[in-house]
Structures are given as C-alpha cells and as structure tokens.
Design an enzyme around this catalytic site. Structure first.
Site, mmCIF file in Angstrom:
data_model
loop_
_atom_site.group_PDB
_atom_site.id
_atom_site.type_symbol
_atom_site.label_atom_id
_atom_site.label_comp_id
_atom_site.label_asym_id
_atom_site.label_seq_id
_atom_site.Cartn_x
_atom_site.Cartn_y
_atom_site.Cartn_z
ATOM 1 N N LYS A 199 0.868 -1.181 0.000
ATOM 2 C CA LYS A 199 0.000 0.000 0.000
ATOM 3 C C LYS A 199 0.902 1.227 0.000
ATOM 4 O O LYS A 199 1.812 1.337 0.831
ATOM 5 C CB LYS A 199 -0.840 -0.050 1.273
HETATM 6 O O1 G3P Z 1 -9.496 2.019 5.089
HETATM 7 C C1 G3P Z 1 -9.212 3.287 5.558
HETATM 8 C C2 G3P Z 1 -9.584 3.408 6.966
HETATM 9 O O2 G3P Z 1 -8.747 2.658 7.781
HETATM 10 C C3 G3P Z 1 -9.750 4.787 7.434
HETATM 11 O O3 G3P Z 1 -10.949 4.812 8.047
HETATM 12 O O4 G3P Z 1 -12.614 5.628 9.575
HETATM 13 O O5 G3P Z 1 -10.195 6.258 9.892
HETATM 14 O O6 G3P Z 1 -11.505 7.222 8.029
HETATM 15 P P1 G3P Z 1 -11.345 6.059 8.941
#
Ligand code: G3P
Length: 222
Positions: free
Chosen positions: A90
């Site tokens: 990634k």
């Molecule tokens: O897949 C991306 C994720 O880990 C981020 O999620 O909820 O932190 O925006 P969030």
C-alpha cells in the site's frame, strides 16, 4: 462487491474469515499502531491466518518519503512469509507513491494506492499500474463532501476507459455506506468487523427468531 476487513486485529480477522465473507485484509499505520505489535510480525501472522484471500495490504511507513525509501521498504515487505503472493503493498497517493507503484507493477507485485480523494488521483493511480485504488469515503463525508459520489464517478471512469484497477471503498463507517458503494460500482468495500456485524442485523430478524422460539416451546415433542 467483495469484502475486505480493515483491521490489524487478529481476532476480528478470524471472526470475519469464519463466516466466509472475507476476500482480503487492509491495514494501515494507524491500525497497526493500535495493536502494539511489530508491524512485519503482524503482517506475517495475518498472511498465515488467511491464505485463501486475494490480498493482504501492508503499507509503507510514514518514514518513507521518497520513492527510493518506499521501494526499499516495499522490497523488504514482499519477502514476508517467504514472498507470499497475497501481499499487497500500500502506497500513499503522491508522486513518490506513483513511482513506487510503477516499479512494483513491473515486478508483478500487487499495489493498493491509498488516500485517494479525487477522480484524477484514481485515474493516475490506475495508469501507474495500481491493482487497487482506495477512495476514503467517510473522510470526505466528514468534510461535507459526498464520498459515495466519488466512488461512483471513479467506477464510471474506469468503465469508460477499460481500466483494470479495482476500487476498494475505504473509510466505510456504516451499513448504508456499504449498500451505496456496492450500487455505485465499488469492486470491494474494506470495513471494520463492527460494520460486518451490523450488516447481519435487522430488528425483524430478531423478532422473527423470538417468535419462532416462543412457538417452538408450544409444539408437541413426540
Ligand atoms: O481504510 C481506511 C480506513 O482505515 C480509514 O478509516 O474511519 O479512519 O476514516 P477512517
């Protein structure tokens, strides 16, 4: 649309794997930091745990700024678990990330370009050879933009131009996001286990089970 689980937590991965819905795992530095374990060790543990999935994303660290630094980290990550074919590197959506993407694509390594917030970023990532592009819809919603609309525009663009990259809808926060990105054409949604659990639920399912149980007590047994 397939499901990946967005976590570095082994117990959550096991739970999602057991119910047969898991096609991959995504991790990021924030998720790994929460676990209090060495990054490479946890990635190896995950790769061993779910050998049948198509992809386990391991992100280059925030210490890698230049393409050379990202490539050096990626070259170490791809050796984990004896060069596991499922490992997906990634990289962040920036110039260095794209250069790393091109390098890894030529090497036959899967790449997930993350932190995508515009159609143009998705197009560049796909052209640079990304296997997956990850638009973060929840974080767009957080700033009063429409995350699902972005997913739908990327899906349309990839269709128009026959681009092979798969869209991983990321930063998915709740069941309605899941339904809407599936309808918008995301190939994959990466979700926390809590969202997978929520997807199984409906009050009428619970009520129905309660009624079956109550009626079953009254049914003659032999
Ligand atoms: O897949 C991306 C994720 O880990 C981020 O999620 O909820 O932190 O925006 P969030």
């Amino acid at each position: 649309m397939k499901f990946f689980i967005d976590t570095a937590n082994v117990e959550d991965i096991k739970k999602a794997y057991k119910i047969g819905v898991l096609s991959g795992v995504t991790t990021n530095p924030s998720l790994v930091a929460k676990e209090g374990v060495k990054f490479e060790d946890r990635i190896e543990e995950i790769l061993k745990l779910v050998p049948e999935v198509e992809s386990v994303s391991a992100e280059v660290t925030p210490d890698a700024i230049t393409a050379e630094e990202m490539i050096a980290e990626a070259n170490e990550l791809i050796k984990i678990n004896g060069g596991d074919k499922n490992i997906t590197i990634k990289v962040p959506m920036n110039i260095a990330g794209l250069e790393t993407c091109r390098y890894l694509n030529k090497k036959g390594v899967k790449i997930n370009v993350t932190l995508v917030f515009t159609v143009n970023q998705a197009l560049l990532a796909a052209r640079a050879g990304a296997t997956y592009v990850s638009p973060f819809l929840g974080r767009l919603d957080d700033i009063s933009e429409d995350g699902v609309l972005l997913v739908s525009k990327i899906a349309e663009l990839f269709r128009i131009h026959n681009l092979d990259a798969q869209i991983i809808a990321a930063s998915v926060r709740h069941p309605d996001h899941v339904t809407r990105v599936a309808m918008a054409g995301a190939h994959i949604a990466t979700v926390p286990y809590s969202v997978i659990e929520q997807l199984t639920k409906h009050p009428l399912t619970d009520q129905g089970m309660e009624k079956f149980a109550a009626d079953w007590v009254k049914a003659p047994k032999n």
